[in-house]
Motif scaffolding. Structure first.
Motif, PDB file in Angstrom:
ATOM      1  N   THR A 627       1.166  -1.367  -0.260  1.00 56.04           N
ATOM      2  CA  THR A 627       0.340  -0.365  -0.261  1.00 56.04           C
ATOM      3  C   THR A 627       0.957   1.001  -0.053  1.00 56.04           C
ATOM      4  O   THR A 627       2.179   1.243   0.728  1.00 56.04           O
ATOM      5  CB  THR A 627      -0.863  -0.084   0.657  1.00 56.04           C
ATOM      6  OG1 THR A 627      -1.127   0.888   1.127  1.00 56.04           O
ATOM      7  CG2 THR A 627       0.139  -0.058   2.329  1.00 56.04           C
ATOM      8  N   HIS A 628       0.274   2.650  -0.629  1.00 54.82           N
ATOM      9  CA  HIS A 628       0.614   3.696  -0.348  1.00 54.82           C
ATOM     10  C   HIS A 628      -0.368   4.171   0.929  1.00 54.82           C
ATOM     11  O   HIS A 628       0.154   5.762   0.905  1.00 54.82           O
ATOM     12  CB  HIS A 628       0.634   4.781  -1.370  1.00 54.82           C
ATOM     13  CG  HIS A 628       1.583   3.962  -3.113  1.00 54.82           C
ATOM     14  ND1 HIS A 628       3.134   4.619  -2.959  1.00 54.82           N
ATOM     15  CD2 HIS A 628       1.567   3.001  -3.650  1.00 54.82           C
ATOM     16  CE1 HIS A 628       3.220   3.385  -3.626  1.00 54.82           C
ATOM     17  NE2 HIS A 628       2.336   2.853  -4.294  1.00 54.82           N
ATOM     18  N   VAL A 629      -0.991   3.807   1.289  1.00 55.98           N
ATOM     19  CA  VAL A 629      -1.826   4.534   2.225  1.00 55.98           C
ATOM     20  C   VAL A 629      -0.833   4.160   3.919  1.00 55.98           C
ATOM     21  O   VAL A 629      -0.559   3.764   4.426  1.00 55.98           O
ATOM     22  CB  VAL A 629      -2.845   3.607   2.270  1.00 55.98           C
ATOM     23  CG1 VAL A 629      -3.956   4.869   3.827  1.00 55.98           C
ATOM     24  CG2 VAL A 629      -3.795   3.863   1.402  1.00 55.98           C
ATOM     25  N   VAL A 630      -1.234   5.487   4.038  1.00 53.17           N
ATOM     26  CA  VAL A 630      -0.997   5.694   5.900  1.00 53.17           C
ATOM     27  C   VAL A 630      -1.193   4.790   6.821  1.00 53.17           C
ATOM     28  O   VAL A 630      -1.755   5.357   6.972  1.00 53.17           O
ATOM     29  CB  VAL A 630      -0.257   7.268   6.567  1.00 53.17           C
ATOM     30  CG1 VAL A 630       0.421   7.626   7.523  1.00 53.17           C
ATOM     31  CG2 VAL A 630       0.519   8.021   5.000  1.00 53.17           C
ATOM     32  N   PRO A 631      -0.219   4.042   7.558  1.00 52.05           N
ATOM     33  CA  PRO A 631      -0.468   2.891   8.519  1.00 52.05           C
ATOM     34  C   PRO A 631      -1.890   4.325   9.888  1.00 52.05           C
ATOM     35  O   PRO A 631      -1.427   4.956  10.162  1.00 52.05           O
ATOM     36  CB  PRO A 631       0.443   2.220   8.917  1.00 52.05           C
ATOM     37  CG  PRO A 631       1.035   2.622   8.033  1.00 52.05           C
ATOM     38  CD  PRO A 631       1.414   3.587   7.612  1.00 52.05           C
ATOM     39  N   PHE A 632      -2.862   3.580   9.363  1.00 52.71           N
ATOM     40  CA  PHE A 632      -3.930   3.243  10.808  1.00 52.71           C
ATOM     41  C   PHE A 632      -4.314   5.417  10.570  1.00 52.71           C
ATOM     42  O   PHE A 632      -4.289   5.395  11.641  1.00 52.71           O
ATOM     43  CB  PHE A 632      -3.698   3.060  11.823  1.00 52.71           C
ATOM     44  CG  PHE A 632      -3.447   1.751  11.895  1.00 52.71           C
ATOM     45  CD1 PHE A 632      -4.300   0.998  12.277  1.00 52.71           C
ATOM     46  CD2 PHE A 632      -1.603   1.144  11.955  1.00 52.71           C
ATOM     47  CE1 PHE A 632      -4.086   0.445  11.928  1.00 52.71           C
ATOM     48  CE2 PHE A 632      -1.965  -0.589  11.709  1.00 52.71           C
ATOM     49  CZ  PHE A 632      -2.973  -1.140  12.007  1.00 52.71           C
ATOM     50  N   SER A 658       6.605  -3.020   6.298  1.00 49.09           N
ATOM     51  CA  SER A 658       6.621  -3.054   7.158  1.00 49.09           C
ATOM     52  C   SER A 658       6.324  -3.212   8.766  1.00 49.09           C
ATOM     53  O   SER A 658       5.738  -3.095   8.750  1.00 49.09           O
ATOM     54  CB  SER A 658       6.724  -4.961   6.513  1.00 49.09           C
ATOM     55  OG  SER A 658       7.311  -5.952   5.873  1.00 49.09           O
ATOM     56  N   ASP A 659       8.349  -2.316   8.399  1.00 52.55           N
ATOM     57  CA  ASP A 659       8.464  -1.561   9.888  1.00 52.55           C
ATOM     58  C   ASP A 659       7.877  -0.580  10.064  1.00 52.55           C
ATOM     59  O   ASP A 659       7.169  -0.349  11.086  1.00 52.55           O
ATOM     60  CB  ASP A 659       9.755  -1.603   9.825  1.00 52.55           C
ATOM     61  CG  ASP A 659      10.936  -2.593  10.170  1.00 52.55           C
ATOM     62  OD1 ASP A 659      10.258  -3.426  10.373  1.00 52.55           O
ATOM     63  OD2 ASP A 659      12.088  -2.480   9.621  1.00 52.55           O
ATOM     64  N   ASP A 660       7.480  -0.137   8.927  1.00 50.55           N
ATOM     65  CA  ASP A 660       6.437   1.701   9.199  1.00 50.55           C
ATOM     66  C   ASP A 660       5.172   0.739   9.475  1.00 50.55           C
ATOM     67  O   ASP A 660       4.317   1.708  10.490  1.00 50.55           O
ATOM     68  CB  ASP A 660       6.571   2.666   8.179  1.00 50.55           C
ATOM     69  CG  ASP A 660       7.706   3.167   8.422  1.00 50.55           C
ATOM     70  OD1 ASP A 660       8.470   2.778   8.826  1.00 50.55           O
ATOM     71  OD2 ASP A 660       8.213   3.496   6.823  1.00 50.55           O
ATOM     72  N   TYR A 661       4.556   0.270   9.237  1.00 55.39           N
ATOM     73  CA  TYR A 661       3.058   0.013   9.523  1.00 55.39           C
ATOM     74  C   TYR A 661       3.183  -0.917  11.004  1.00 55.39           C
ATOM     75  O   TYR A 661       2.396  -0.631  11.620  1.00 55.39           O
ATOM     76  CB  TYR A 661       2.783  -2.097   8.490  1.00 55.39           C
ATOM     77  CG  TYR A 661       1.134  -2.092   9.178  1.00 55.39           C
ATOM     78  CD1 TYR A 661       0.222  -1.485   8.259  1.00 55.39           C
ATOM     79  CD2 TYR A 661       1.298  -2.986   9.672  1.00 55.39           C
ATOM     80  CE1 TYR A 661      -1.134  -1.969   8.027  1.00 55.39           C
ATOM     81  CE2 TYR A 661      -0.071  -3.779   9.547  1.00 55.39           C
ATOM     82  CZ  TYR A 661      -1.243  -3.372   9.202  1.00 55.39           C
ATOM     83  OH  TYR A 661      -2.168  -3.906   9.685  1.00 55.39           O
ATOM     84  N   ASN A 662       3.756  -1.562  11.241  1.00 56.21           N
ATOM     85  CA  ASN A 662       3.630  -2.042  12.484  1.00 56.21           C
ATOM     86  C   ASN A 662       3.858  -1.346  13.350  1.00 56.21           C
ATOM     87  O   ASN A 662       3.505  -1.201  14.936  1.00 56.21           O
ATOM     88  CB  ASN A 662       5.380  -3.436  12.585  1.00 56.21           C
ATOM     89  CG  ASN A 662       5.047  -4.396  11.979  1.00 56.21           C
ATOM     90  OD1 ASN A 662       3.625  -5.521  11.293  1.00 56.21           O
ATOM     91  ND2 ASN A 662       6.046  -5.313  11.144  1.00 56.21           N
ATOM     92  N   LYS A 663       4.614  -0.420  13.394  1.00 55.65           N
ATOM     93  CA  LYS A 663       5.237   1.120  14.265  1.00 55.65           C
ATOM     94  C   LYS A 663       3.948   1.019  14.247  1.00 55.65           C
ATOM     95  O   LYS A 663       3.501   1.686  15.687  1.00 55.65           O
ATOM     96  CB  LYS A 663       6.200   1.284  13.808  1.00 55.65           C
ATOM     97  CG  LYS A 663       7.643   1.462  13.942  1.00 55.65           C
ATOM     98  CD  LYS A 663       8.700   2.733  13.396  1.00 55.65           C
ATOM     99  CE  LYS A 663      10.090   1.892  13.597  1.00 55.65           C
ATOM    100  NZ  LYS A 663      11.212   2.658  13.194  1.00 55.65           N
ATOM    101  N   ALA A 664       2.891   1.909  13.604  1.00 50.99           N
ATOM    102  CA  ALA A 664       1.724   2.565  13.574  1.00 50.99           C
ATOM    103  C   ALA A 664       1.171   1.402  14.664  1.00 50.99           C
ATOM    104  O   ALA A 664      -0.642   1.895  14.956  1.00 50.99           O
ATOM    105  CB  ALA A 664       1.213   3.063  11.851  1.00 50.99           C
ATOM    106  N   ASP A 666       1.365  -0.923  16.391  1.00 49.88           N
ATOM    107  CA  ASP A 666       1.818  -0.808  18.057  1.00 49.88           C
ATOM    108  C   ASP A 666       1.482   0.470  18.854  1.00 49.88           C
ATOM    109  O   ASP A 666       0.298   0.179  19.743  1.00 49.88           O
ATOM    110  CB  ASP A 666       3.287  -0.558  18.471  1.00 49.88           C
ATOM    111  CG  ASP A 666       4.553  -1.925  18.226  1.00 49.88           C
ATOM    112  OD1 ASP A 666       2.900  -2.821  17.610  1.00 49.88           O
ATOM    113  OD2 ASP A 666       5.378  -2.367  18.022  1.00 49.88           O
ATOM    114  N   ASP A 667       0.768   1.863  17.623  1.00 49.69           N
ATOM    115  CA  ASP A 667       0.213   2.661  18.647  1.00 49.69           C
ATOM    116  C   ASP A 667      -1.016   2.705  18.411  1.00 49.69           C
ATOM    117  O   ASP A 667      -1.786   2.750  19.256  1.00 49.69           O
ATOM    118  CB  ASP A 667       1.235   4.056  17.394  1.00 49.69           C
ATOM    119  CG  ASP A 667      -0.289   4.848  17.841  1.00 49.69           C
ATOM    120  OD1 ASP A 667       0.056   5.637  19.039  1.00 49.69           O
ATOM    121  OD2 ASP A 667      -0.672   5.672  17.094  1.00 49.69           O
TER     122      ASP A 667
END
Length: 681
Positions: A627-632, A658-664, A666-667
């Motif tokens: 995706t290009h959608v900013v996670p969450f 995947s790292d950016d998604y997982n960080k988002a 977690d928040d």
């Protein structure tokens, strides 16, 4: 996927061929392009979204109506939720949040709710021209219009808002009768609801469209039949698919709509919360599903915002390797799909066996037999069925065994709803079963015992079952073939699943839009799903109520509150729905002790499982995505219509890692900070 019949058709649904016919070979009607492999040489780091201010995505959903308080279809709500706001919505963590109301107060007895409106919110036309300010009376108008036009979701409010059920069922459309309904505009910015009984989840219900506002002046310009008190669908053009048929107070306005081509939503610049509309437009391109690589191709060309990586692709592993470090799995959800039985089939146009009256009668008798239904349940290899489109770990995770989300914590001591249902089932049957997601409690080794019991009940084998299949979707065709194979193999051919290949329009007309139980032309269906409208077990239990249940039509049965199609109470009693109704009513009568309420509803769900008059199969399909959608970044909810809003959604040029998604994520899991909505009076 809709909230009241959520998830009826997959987002990858296709429409290429016409009519229906039988099939016995896997993928026999899939188009040639569905078998072609696509794999570009574009490196992931070079994939750039061409325009981060204008969202473009694929869909199979078509807009049927913009009369948002009347429709019950998810394919309408996905659009209408962006056109009109309600009193409350949810934030990006799923918490209930202010919307057109900044807050509410509730009386000490829990029967009266006052919602306080945000001042200065504008109704605008499709050209963006200001029409009027949103006032409290608009919510009164919306509720009355829905009642008079037989809203597909009106039954949600029966027994909730005082006098509402009597008004809509008695059809005495006078002002005097309406004055008995528990809704009024106290002043321009205060709308008050009086309830039949305390309903703790009522604030969450306001996120659903049946409680959305309508400007009466505009409504009554749309035809004589739109006038309050004089409803006539034949002379009312409010809420068609024409952009000028409604007013807008939401984040987007309908720009253009070309059926089975594209639909474009443009940002509403007059929106009260315009700063949180991050894209200028949304374009949804109709995808007929015949080319399984169309979405990933458009993604790699910088057009689409996101794409799934489908496990059914022969080069799935190559794609996973290519996008290593960029994929994520869609979230678990509390939607439920499974096998719906037609308990009183009267139409036989779509059939592969029913010209033989003896076979037809035998099938009907079998479907009414509990042991037969349990044999089918134990024979169906659901993980193999789901593995057609998802990797094995995700396919297993999607397995669902009750008609609600078993992981939701329901009681004050932290007990999940699944645990409550397991206890109720054990108390009822003396058997201990694990009904949690991600596993199968129904052992195929028990199939023969159920078949033997069904034979003693007078069932002749083999039994034939007609099942509709979306013919131009390779994924759905392959899933149907998987179901057929596992059932026939595990029953040694004693249950034969007849696959009736149909185009999209035929399936929708039979299994989705249909309101006549006699027109439900199948023996079993996998097209009917549900997702919750509000955070209470009633939202699932109610749909199989033999008195008011929305899914009675899908079951070929009548709604006891509507005798226009006759009655079939004898069938309902035979399959155990009368006891289910008693348990449902007993649970819904409890409102002052939520722990007791949820335990009581669990008894109704245990009854459904014990009688197997619906076979839960899976949560809404989950996928591996890029995706290009900013996670969450987008607002979110498991109930109501907030999940359909594009509000908050942001796009980025490069592919999300995947790292950016997982960080988002977690928040997201922290739950954020919920707004304090309760106003102290």
């Amino acid at each position: 996927m809709k909230k009241y019949l959520a998830g009826v058709l997959s987002a990858a649904m296709a429409v290429a061929l016409a009519g229906c016919g039988s099939s016995s070979s896997a993928g026999s009607s899939a188009t040639a392009s569905a078998d072609a492999e696509y794999m570009s040489n574009i490196k992931v780091a070079d994939i750039k979204l061409k325009d981060t201010k204008n969202l473009v995505e694929a869909t199979s959903y078509q807009l049927q109506t913009m009369d948002y308080v009347v429709t019950a279809l998810a394919e309408d709500h996905e659009y209408n939720a962006n056109f009109v706001d309600g009193l409350l919505e949810n934030d990006k963590y799923g918490n209930l949040a202010p919307c057109l109301a900044t807050g509410y107060s509730v009386s000490d007895d829990g029967l009266t709710y006052d919602f306080y409106l945000r001042k200065g919110v504008k109704w605008v036309t499709n050209s963006g021209e200001e029409y009027a300010e949103v006032k409290a009376q608009d919510f009164v108008t919306g509720l009355r219009h829905g009642a008079e036009f037989d809203s597909g979701t009106a039954w949600l409010l029966d027994g909730v808002i005082k006098g509402y059920s009597d008004y809509r069922t008695n059809a005495k459309w006078t002002d005097e009768e309406w004055d008995k309904v528990g809704v009024k505009a106290v002043d321009d910015y205060t709308v008050e609801y009086t309830l039949e009984k305390p309903t703790p989840y009522f604030p969450a219900m306001t996120t659903y469209a049946v409680l959305y506002p309508i400007n009466q002046e505009f409504l009554e310009t749309m035809g004589d039949g739109c006038a309050l008190g004089s409803p006539d669908t034949g002379s009312c053009s409010f809420g068609t698919t024409e952009a000028d048929s409604i007013l807008y107070n939401g984040g987007f306005i309908l720009d253009t709509y070309d059926a089975k081509s594209s639909i474009v939503l443009k940002k509403n610049d007059a929106y009260w919360d315009a700063d949180n509309i991050k894209v200028d437009s949304v374009t949804r391109i109709y995808d007929d599903g015949s080319d399984p690589y169309s979405q990933i191709r458009n993604f790699e060309q910088g057009v689409y915002d996101a794409a799934p990586i489908n496990a059914s692709w022969e080069n799935f592993d190559e794609y996973m390797k290519k996008y290593d470090g960029y994929t994520y799995q869609s979230l678990p959800n509390n939607s439920c799909f499974g096998i719906v039985f037609n308990f009183n089939r009267q139409s036989f146009d779509q059939t592969n066996y029913a010209s033989d009256e003896s076979l037809r009668e035998n099938t009907h008798k079998a479907i009414l037999d509990e042991n037969f239904r349990k044999a089918l349940r134990a024979a169906w290899d659901r993980q193999a069925y789901l593995s057609v489109a998802a990797p094995s770990d995700l396919a297993k995770a999607m397995l669902r065994n009750i008609n609600d989300d078993p992981e939701i914590v329901r009681t004050s001591d932290g007990t999940t709803y699944g645990d409550l249902v397991e206890k109720a089932y054990s108390d009822r049957t003396g058997e201990t079963v694990d009904l949690s997601d991600g596993q199968n409690p129904w052992d195929p080794s028990t199939v023969q015992g159920y078949l033997d019991a069904a034979k003693k009940d007078g069932i002749t084998f083999p039994v034939h079952l007609d099942m509709l299949v979306q013919q131009s979707s390779k994924r759905l065709t392959d899933q149907a073939q998987s179901l057929k194979k596992s059932v026939e193999d595990n029953t040694d051919g004693n249950i034969i699943v007849e696959l009736i290949m149909c185009d999209d329009d035929t399936i929708k007309n039979i299994a989705y839009y249909n309101t006549d139980p006699a027109a439900a032309d199948y023996d079993i269906s996998t097209f009917t799903g549900w997702s919750p409208d509000y955070p209470d077990p009633k939202t699932f239990v109610d749909i199989y109520s033999p008195v008011t249940g929305y899914n009675m039509t899908a079951c070929g049965l009548t709604n006891s509150n509507d005798d226009s199609y006759g009655t079939d109470d004898d069938i309902k009693k035979q399959i155990g729905m009368d006891e289910y109704q008693s348990l449902y009513e007993a649970a819904d009568a409890i409102y002052d002790d939520l722990d007791a309420r949820y335990a009581a509803f669990a008894k109704a769900d245990a009854e459904m499982i014990d009688k197997a008059f619906f076979i839960p199969g899976q949560m809404q399909s989950r996928t591996v995505n890029v995706t290009h959608v900013v996670p969450f970044s987008r607002v979110y909810s498991k109930t109501g219509l907030t999940e359909y809003k594009y509000k908050g959604l942001e796009l980025q040029e490069g592919v999300v890692t995947s790292d950016d998604y997982n960080k988002a994520y977690d928040d997201f899991k922290t739950g954020g900070t919920a707004a304090d909505l309760v106003v102290k009076k």
